[in-house]
Design a protein around this motif. Structure first.
Motif, PDB file in Angstrom:
ATOM      1  N   LEU A 246       1.264  -0.754   0.431  1.00 66.90           N
ATOM      2  CA  LEU A 246      -0.105   0.011   0.227  1.00 66.90           C
ATOM      3  C   LEU A 246       1.106   1.082   0.245  1.00 66.90           C
ATOM      4  O   LEU A 246       1.956   1.274  -0.075  1.00 66.90           O
ATOM      5  CB  LEU A 246      -0.754  -0.077   1.446  1.00 66.90           C
ATOM      6  N   ALA A 247       0.137   2.364  -0.830  1.00 63.46           N
ATOM      7  CA  ALA A 247       1.118   3.221  -0.561  1.00 63.46           C
ATOM      8  C   ALA A 247       1.289   4.272   0.867  1.00 63.46           C
ATOM      9  O   ALA A 247       0.407   4.125   1.563  1.00 63.46           O
ATOM     10  CB  ALA A 247       0.808   4.880  -1.762  1.00 63.46           C
ATOM     11  N   ASP A 248       2.765   4.537   0.649  1.00 60.40           N
ATOM     12  CA  ASP A 248       2.745   5.045   2.882  1.00 60.40           C
ATOM     13  C   ASP A 248       1.851   6.262   2.924  1.00 60.40           C
ATOM     14  O   ASP A 248       0.733   6.773   2.157  1.00 60.40           O
ATOM     15  CB  ASP A 248       4.186   5.419   2.219  1.00 60.40           C
ATOM     16  N   THR A 249       1.229   6.037   4.194  1.00 57.10           N
ATOM     17  CA  THR A 249       0.799   6.647   4.915  1.00 57.10           C
ATOM     18  C   THR A 249       1.663   7.272   6.141  1.00 57.10           C
ATOM     19  O   THR A 249       1.961   6.825   6.842  1.00 57.10           O
ATOM     20  CB  THR A 249      -0.152   6.204   5.477  1.00 57.10           C
ATOM     21  N   ARG A 250       0.673   8.767   7.163  1.00 56.46           N
ATOM     22  CA  ARG A 250       1.075   8.990   7.933  1.00 56.46           C
ATOM     23  C   ARG A 250       1.046   8.024   9.046  1.00 56.46           C
ATOM     24  O   ARG A 250       1.566   7.461   9.484  1.00 56.46           O
ATOM     25  CB  ARG A 250       0.227  10.336   7.849  1.00 56.46           C
ATOM     26  N   GLY A 251       2.564   8.893   9.576  1.00 57.23           N
ATOM     27  CA  GLY A 251       3.182   7.757  11.112  1.00 57.23           C
ATOM     28  C   GLY A 251       3.605   6.597  10.233  1.00 57.23           C
ATOM     29  O   GLY A 251       3.975   6.675   9.519  1.00 57.23           O
TER      30      GLY A 251
ATOM     31  N   ASP B  75       1.999   8.193  15.663  1.00 60.93           N
ATOM     32  CA  ASP B  75       2.209   9.323  14.860  1.00 60.93           C
ATOM     33  C   ASP B  75       3.533  10.158  15.121  1.00 60.93           C
ATOM     34  O   ASP B  75       4.249   9.741  15.446  1.00 60.93           O
ATOM     35  CB  ASP B  75       0.890  10.541  15.724  1.00 60.93           C
ATOM     36  N   GLY B  76       3.444  11.108  14.782  1.00 63.67           N
ATOM     37  CA  GLY B  76       4.859  11.996  14.233  1.00 63.67           C
ATOM     38  C   GLY B  76       5.366  12.024  15.785  1.00 63.67           C
ATOM     39  O   GLY B  76       6.320  12.871  16.004  1.00 63.67           O
ATOM     40  N   LEU B  77       4.338  12.248  16.718  1.00 60.32           N
ATOM     41  CA  LEU B  77       5.230  12.947  18.152  1.00 60.32           C
ATOM     42  C   LEU B  77       5.332  12.004  19.024  1.00 60.32           C
ATOM     43  O   LEU B  77       6.122  11.667  20.063  1.00 60.32           O
ATOM     44  CB  LEU B  77       4.459  13.714  18.738  1.00 60.32           C
ATOM     45  N   GLY B  78       5.074  10.225  18.374  1.00 56.25           N
ATOM     46  CA  GLY B  78       5.275   9.398  18.922  1.00 56.25           C
ATOM     47  C   GLY B  78       4.402   9.019  19.922  1.00 56.25           C
ATOM     48  O   GLY B  78       4.672   7.969  20.676  1.00 56.25           O
ATOM     49  N   ASN B  79       3.294   9.619  19.374  1.00 57.68           N
ATOM     50  CA  ASN B  79       1.976   8.555  20.592  1.00 57.68           C
ATOM     51  C   ASN B  79       0.943   8.137  19.986  1.00 57.68           C
ATOM     52  O   ASN B  79       1.354   7.488  18.669  1.00 57.68           O
ATOM     53  CB  ASN B  79       0.940   9.951  20.490  1.00 57.68           C
ATOM     54  N   PRO B  80       1.187   6.266  21.018  1.00 61.27           N
ATOM     55  CA  PRO B  80       0.870   5.212  20.507  1.00 61.27           C
ATOM     56  C   PRO B  80      -0.736   5.120  20.674  1.00 61.27           C
ATOM     57  O   PRO B  80      -1.013   5.817  21.372  1.00 61.27           O
ATOM     58  CB  PRO B  80       1.566   4.370  21.287  1.00 61.27           C
ATOM     59  N   THR B  81      -1.100   4.224  19.416  1.00 63.19           N
ATOM     60  CA  THR B  81      -1.893   4.005  19.454  1.00 63.19           C
ATOM     61  C   THR B  81      -2.472   2.574  19.315  1.00 63.19           C
ATOM     62  O   THR B  81      -1.520   2.042  18.260  1.00 63.19           O
ATOM     63  CB  THR B  81      -3.426   4.054  18.252  1.00 63.19           C
ATOM     64  N   ILE B  82      -2.938   2.009  19.533  1.00 63.09           N
ATOM     65  CA  ILE B  82      -2.460   0.087  19.697  1.00 63.09           C
ATOM     66  C   ILE B  82      -3.870  -0.594  19.890  1.00 63.09           C
ATOM     67  O   ILE B  82      -5.062  -0.321  20.423  1.00 63.09           O
ATOM     68  CB  ILE B  82      -1.978  -0.796  22.060  1.00 63.09           C
TER      69      ILE B  82
END
Length: 327
Positions: free
Chosen positions: A106-111, A153-160
């Protein structure tokens, strides 16, 4: 010197008392000299005094102690940096690298997205260990018992996000292990891992979430047991009593420390839990959180021996790779 009479009244009859300097001719008066201590000090004197005090402090026992402690702290910091650099390179080199990129990425996505997989692999376990851990024997292709998607995300905040292994998703068209062309079809998500390994599982997750997977990491039964034992066990609060013959789990309600064997049974068990796979997902997340908190403790993180055991346990027979990405 002339003194006033005792019965003299102060006022007009009072005569001033002359000092000795006034009575001595000016030419014969001794010249007064101001000592350096009593008079104003020049800037040069102040600088010399500061330097003298600094030399005295530098040679004092306290200053020597501070200097030795500073050198010791510096050497210790260098040793820690060297150790963790060695562990990083050693761990990376001992990981089993796999090709986990989708056939059509898949094309690259954010984060940055990690796909974490807990498989039913018995690699690294002897027949006696398999019996003791109640894992049974491997039947056919491996399955993914735990699938966890971690987005940073760009700030290093994780979502699991945990994906139930029986989720009915679209598995993209692929080539089976026997070379046969298989079209796109619906099936359980863990079947993708059984049919096409890490690459097909990555393609399935990408196709159903719209997220580009940057990294893949897999751990088997032996890895969960070894990592738990390497950090001295994990603290887990059990919500109820569990007795499960299939996984070998037998624990009481309440907070307690699990060793590797009990932790493995805890994350695998589902038959004794009325919530089935959902309850197992909750226990897997609970275990993962307990491991992170345990590793972050100074008693482990700052203990070189503990970190060496953890690095060895986390790299032997574990699979990891970085997929094609612009990150």
């Amino acid at each position: 010197m002339v003194a006033a009479p005792d019965d003299a009244t102060p006022g007009a009859n009072a005569r001033p008392v002359a000092s000795r300097d006034q009575l001595t001719p000016k030419a014969q008066r001794p010249e007064r000299r101001t000592s350096p201590e009593s008079g104003p000090r020049s800037q040069r004197d102040v600088q010399q005094s500061v330097k003298r005090r600094a030399r005295m402090f530098a040679t004092s026992p306290f200053a020597q102690l501070v200097s030795r402690l500073t050198r010791l702290i510096g050497l210790t910091a260098c040793a820690y940096v060297g150790l963790y650099a060695y562990l990083a390179f050693s761990t990376s080199g001992s990981l089993h690298k796999v090709d986990a990129a989708a056939a059509t990425p898949l094309a690259d996505t954010r984060g940055t997205n990690w796909l974490l997989v807990g498989s039913d692999s018995r690699d690294g376990l002897t027949p006696a260990e398999q019996m003791a851990l109640h894992t049974g024997k491997a039947l056919g292709n491996q399955r993914a018992d735990a699938i966890i998607l971690v987005h940073m995300d760009g700030l290093g905040n994780p979502t699991i996000i945990s994906i139930p292994r029986d989720s009915f998703l679209t598995i993209p068209a692929h080539t089976a292990t026997d070379g046969k062309k298989i079209g796109s079809r619906k099936n359980k998500v863990n079947a993708a891992y059984a049919f096409g390994g890490a690459s097909l599982l990555t393609a399935t997750i990408e196709a159903n979430t719209g997220l580009h997977i940057d990294h893949f990491m897999e751990i088997g039964f032996a890895g969960i047991r070894d990592i738990t034992d390497a950090i001295g066990g994990v603290e887990v609060c059990v919500p109820r009593n569990y007795v499960d013959r299939n996984s070998g789990l037998n624990v009481k309600k309440g907070c307690q420390k699990f060793d590797g064997k009990t932790a493995l049974a805890y994350v695998r068990m589902r038959y004794a839990d009325p919530t089935g796979d959902i309850g197992r997902i909750q226990r897997q997340q609970q275990f993962l959180s307990a491991v992170i908190h345990r590793v972050a403790k100074p008693s482990n993180f700052l203990n070189p021996l503990a970190m060496m055991h953890l690095a060895r346990a986390g790299s032997e027979d574990r699979k990891s790779t970085r997929l094609n990405s612009s990150h």
